[in-house]
Design a protein around this motif. Structure first.
Motif, mmCIF file in Angstrom:
data_model
loop_
_atom_site.group_PDB
_atom_site.id
_atom_site.type_symbol
_atom_site.label_atom_id
_atom_site.label_comp_id
_atom_site.label_asym_id
_atom_site.label_seq_id
_atom_site.Cartn_x
_atom_site.Cartn_y
_atom_site.Cartn_z
ATOM 1 N N TYR A 80 -4.505 -11.028 -34.988
ATOM 2 C CA TYR A 80 -4.568 -12.410 -34.485
ATOM 3 C C TYR A 80 -5.702 -12.569 -33.470
ATOM 4 O O TYR A 80 -6.472 -13.536 -33.524
ATOM 5 C CB TYR A 80 -3.235 -12.793 -33.834
ATOM 6 N N ILE A 81 -5.833 -11.618 -32.560
ATOM 7 C CA ILE A 81 -6.871 -11.709 -31.526
ATOM 8 C C ILE A 81 -8.259 -11.618 -32.147
ATOM 9 O O ILE A 81 -9.182 -12.350 -31.752
ATOM 10 C CB ILE A 81 -6.656 -10.618 -30.447
ATOM 11 N N TYR A 82 -8.426 -10.745 -33.134
ATOM 12 C CA TYR A 82 -9.707 -10.689 -33.845
ATOM 13 C C TYR A 82 -10.041 -12.053 -34.459
ATOM 14 O O TYR A 82 -11.187 -12.502 -34.444
ATOM 15 C CB TYR A 82 -9.662 -9.632 -34.958
ATOM 16 N N ASP A 83 -9.012 -12.712 -34.995
ATOM 17 C CA ASP A 83 -9.230 -14.014 -35.612
ATOM 18 C C ASP A 83 -9.681 -15.046 -34.576
ATOM 19 O O ASP A 83 -10.603 -15.826 -34.830
ATOM 20 C CB ASP A 83 -7.952 -14.484 -36.298
ATOM 21 N N VAL A 84 -9.027 -15.065 -33.423
ATOM 22 C CA VAL A 84 -9.426 -15.999 -32.370
ATOM 23 C C VAL A 84 -10.851 -15.678 -31.890
ATOM 24 O O VAL A 84 -11.662 -16.573 -31.673
ATOM 25 C CB VAL A 84 -8.437 -15.975 -31.188
ATOM 26 N N MET A 85 -11.165 -14.393 -31.758
ATOM 27 C CA MET A 85 -12.523 -13.983 -31.377
ATOM 28 C C MET A 85 -13.547 -14.463 -32.403
ATOM 29 O O MET A 85 -14.640 -14.926 -32.046
ATOM 30 C CB MET A 85 -12.603 -12.460 -31.259
ATOM 31 N N ALA A 86 -13.182 -14.349 -33.672
ATOM 32 C CA ALA A 86 -14.090 -14.776 -34.747
ATOM 33 C C ALA A 86 -14.334 -16.279 -34.676
ATOM 34 O O ALA A 86 -15.469 -16.751 -34.795
ATOM 35 C CB ALA A 86 -13.508 -14.393 -36.104
ATOM 36 N N ASN A 87 -13.257 -17.043 -34.485
ATOM 37 C CA ASN A 87 -13.399 -18.494 -34.370
ATOM 38 C C ASN A 87 -14.250 -18.875 -33.165
ATOM 39 O O ASN A 87 -15.071 -19.797 -33.233
ATOM 40 C CB ASN A 87 -12.024 -19.143 -34.261
ATOM 41 N N LEU A 88 -14.051 -18.165 -32.059
ATOM 42 C CA LEU A 88 -14.833 -18.454 -30.857
ATOM 43 C C LEU A 88 -16.307 -18.133 -31.099
ATOM 44 O O LEU A 88 -17.193 -18.894 -30.689
ATOM 45 C CB LEU A 88 -14.295 -17.639 -29.679
ATOM 46 N N ALA A 89 -16.586 -17.023 -31.762
ATOM 47 C CA ALA A 89 -17.977 -16.671 -32.075
ATOM 48 C C ALA A 89 -18.603 -17.734 -32.982
ATOM 49 O O ALA A 89 -19.772 -18.112 -32.801
ATOM 50 C CB ALA A 89 -18.028 -15.299 -32.742
ATOM 51 N N LEU A 90 -17.834 -18.262 -33.939
ATOM 52 C CA LEU A 90 -18.343 -19.328 -34.805
ATOM 53 C C LEU A 90 -18.600 -20.584 -33.993
ATOM 54 O O LEU A 90 -19.624 -21.256 -34.171
ATOM 55 C CB LEU A 90 -17.346 -19.605 -35.924
ATOM 56 N N GLU A 91 -17.685 -20.918 -33.107
ATOM 57 C CA GLU A 91 -17.853 -22.087 -32.244
ATOM 58 C C GLU A 91 -19.139 -21.988 -31.432
ATOM 59 O O GLU A 91 -19.834 -22.977 -31.213
ATOM 60 C CB GLU A 91 -16.647 -22.197 -31.299
ATOM 61 N N ARG A 92 -19.484 -20.776 -31.000
ATOM 62 C CA ARG A 92 -20.664 -20.548 -30.159
ATOM 63 C C ARG A 92 -21.919 -20.258 -30.984
ATOM 64 O O ARG A 92 -22.981 -19.991 -30.434
ATOM 65 C CB ARG A 92 -20.395 -19.398 -29.186
ATOM 66 N N GLU A 93 -21.773 -20.299 -32.306
ATOM 67 C CA GLU A 93 -22.881 -20.031 -33.225
ATOM 68 C C GLU A 93 -23.408 -18.607 -33.111
ATOM 69 O O GLU A 93 -24.577 -18.343 -33.398
ATOM 70 C CB GLU A 93 -24.017 -21.045 -33.048
ATOM 71 N N HIS A 94 -22.533 -17.689 -32.742
ATOM 72 C CA HIS A 94 -22.863 -16.266 -32.788
ATOM 73 C C HIS A 94 -22.484 -15.789 -34.190
ATOM 74 O O HIS A 94 -21.420 -15.194 -34.404
ATOM 75 C CB HIS A 94 -22.101 -15.499 -31.705
ATOM 76 N N LEU A 95 -23.354 -16.084 -35.148
ATOM 77 C CA LEU A 95 -22.971 -16.036 -36.556
ATOM 78 C C LEU A 95 -22.731 -14.627 -37.085
ATOM 79 O O LEU A 95 -21.775 -14.404 -37.837
ATOM 80 C CB LEU A 95 -24.034 -16.748 -37.391
ATOM 81 N N ASP A 96 -23.578 -13.677 -36.733
ATOM 82 C CA ASP A 96 -23.375 -12.307 -37.219
ATOM 83 C C ASP A 96 -22.079 -11.730 -36.665
ATOM 84 O O ASP A 96 -21.323 -11.063 -37.386
ATOM 85 C CB ASP A 96 -24.565 -11.430 -36.830
ATOM 86 N N LYS A 97 -21.817 -11.998 -35.394
ATOM 87 C CA LYS A 97 -20.585 -11.516 -34.771
ATOM 88 C C LYS A 97 -19.375 -12.159 -35.432
ATOM 89 O O LYS A 97 -18.382 -11.482 -35.738
ATOM 90 C CB LYS A 97 -20.597 -11.835 -33.276
ATOM 91 N N ALA A 98 -19.442 -13.461 -35.664
ATOM 92 C CA ALA A 98 -18.335 -14.170 -36.317
ATOM 93 C C ALA A 98 -18.072 -13.594 -37.705
ATOM 94 O O ALA A 98 -16.918 -13.367 -38.087
ATOM 95 C CB ALA A 98 -18.645 -15.653 -36.406
ATOM 96 N N LYS A 99 -19.142 -13.357 -38.461
ATOM 97 C CA LYS A 99 -18.983 -12.806 -39.804
ATOM 98 C C LYS A 99 -18.292 -11.455 -39.775
ATOM 99 O O LYS A 99 -17.334 -11.212 -40.537
ATOM 100 C CB LYS A 99 -20.352 -12.684 -40.482
ATOM 101 N N ASP A 100 -18.741 -10.567 -38.898
ATOM 102 C CA ASP A 100 -18.142 -9.224 -38.813
ATOM 103 C C ASP A 100 -16.664 -9.302 -38.455
ATOM 104 O O ASP A 100 -15.832 -8.577 -39.026
ATOM 105 C CB ASP A 100 -18.886 -8.389 -37.772
ATOM 106 N N LEU A 101 -16.333 -10.187 -37.533
ATOM 107 C CA LEU A 101 -14.937 -10.311 -37.108
ATOM 108 C C LEU A 101 -14.070 -10.910 -38.209
ATOM 109 O O LEU A 101 -12.944 -10.445 -38.445
ATOM 110 C CB LEU A 101 -14.847 -11.162 -35.843
ATOM 111 N N PHE A 102 -14.572 -11.933 -38.903
ATOM 112 C CA PHE A 102 -13.798 -12.522 -39.996
ATOM 113 C C PHE A 102 -13.591 -11.519 -41.132
ATOM 114 O O PHE A 102 -12.513 -11.467 -41.731
ATOM 115 C CB PHE A 102 -14.476 -13.785 -40.530
#
Length: 300
Positions: free
Chosen positions: A78-100
């Motif tokens: 769950y926390i990884y998912d929230v981190m991924a959404n936050l990275a997407l919100e901030r346009e940290h795209l590579d980080k968001a992709k890895d987390l998702f």
């Protein structure tokens, strides 16, 4: 002369981060340690909703350590998912992709299939990431796959949560066609999305107003001026009730009136935009409104 499309935030709270709050991973309060962990995560979400992303990310790492110490696998996912959404919100795209991807791997290792709503949910966001990285071919394949899966899911379970994701996917896919100058396809998807959004109870009205303004923009690009006028007016009426910043919408409406040669109405709306731009010190709106007046003068 084109109507300016305002920059959109990616995945607003109702459509991105807020989608997974303590429900879809089956994360429930059971022990005092979990109670403390839930308390930490709730504060993370609160910071996200306040757009205080730095504090949210710091606290998410605290929550992750707590979950890892407890070896609470659902909480970690769950926390990884929230981190991924936050990275997407901030346009940290590579980080968001890895987390998702990590979240997908974890839930599939736990038995989820590709037809699982959680997998489709994450796949939609992965398609969005490809879109934002301008990998349009990958994004298009991703959106098509997700919409096909969502259509089947909704036939058996037309819940608001699933309808909201379907509407979001259509809107994002429509914007891909907008980015690639395929305006008819963009308009069809964005209007279908709006219809679904309006049927969902917990979509923020501000989101609806912004979406209407953007659909008006696409109508303008297609030369459908009467339709663009309708959407701009509707967007402004909703925005007034919410006390939104309406400068860009008034400029768009003014320009649409110019195309109809209704210069008095154009002058009125561009004047409202200019006033807003000056009072809010918004240079972009002020400049657009001034350009609008210059166009009116050329037509007089």
């Amino acid at each position: 002369m084109s109507v300016r499309l305002p920059q959109q935030k990616i995945g607003s709270v109702p459509c991105a981060v807020g989608f997974s709050l303590f429900t879809w991973l089956g994360f429930y309060k059971k022990t005092s340690a979990e109670d403390e962990l839930i308390h930490t995560i709730k504060h993370c979400i609160l910071f996200i909703q306040r757009y205080d992303y730095i504090k949210a990310e710091q606290l998410l790492h605290v929550a992750l350590r707590q979950a890892q110490q407890m070896q609470h696998q659902l909480a970690i996912t769950y926390i990884y998912d929230v981190m991924a959404n936050l990275a997407l919100e901030r346009e940290h795209l590579d980080k968001a992709k890895d987390l998702f991807v990590a979240v997908t791997q974890r839930i599939m290792a736990d038995g989820a299939t590709e037809d699982d709503f959680r997998v489709v949910h994450i796949s939609t966001k992965l398609a969005r990431i490809s879109h934002l990285k301008k990998d349009y071919q990958t994004a298009q394949m991703g959106y098509e796959w997700c919409l096909e899966k969502l259509e089947k899911i909704i036939k058996s379970d037309p819940s608001e949560e699933k309808m909201k994701l379907f509407a979001l996917a259509e809107d994002w896919y429509g914007r891909l066609f907008l980015d690639t100058n395929q305006y008819e396809h963009a308009l069809k998807l964005m209007t279908d999305s709006l219809e679904k959004m309006q049927s969902v109870s917990d979509i923020e009205k501000e989101h609806i107003a912004t979406q209407m303004n953007d659909i008006g923009t696409v109508c303008d690009l297609l030369g459908k001026t009467d339709e663009s006028l309708h959407y701009f007016k509707e967007a402004i009426e909703i925005g007034k009730k919410l006390e939104m910043e309406l400068g860009t919408m008034y400029v768009n409406l003014g320009r649409a009136y110019i195309k109809k040669k209704l210069l008095s109405e154009a002058r009125k709306n561009c004047g409202l935009a200019l006033k807003i731009g000056v009072m809010s010190k918004n240079k972009d709106v002020k400049e657009e409104a001034e350009n609008c007046f210059q166009e009116i003068k050329r037509l007089n």
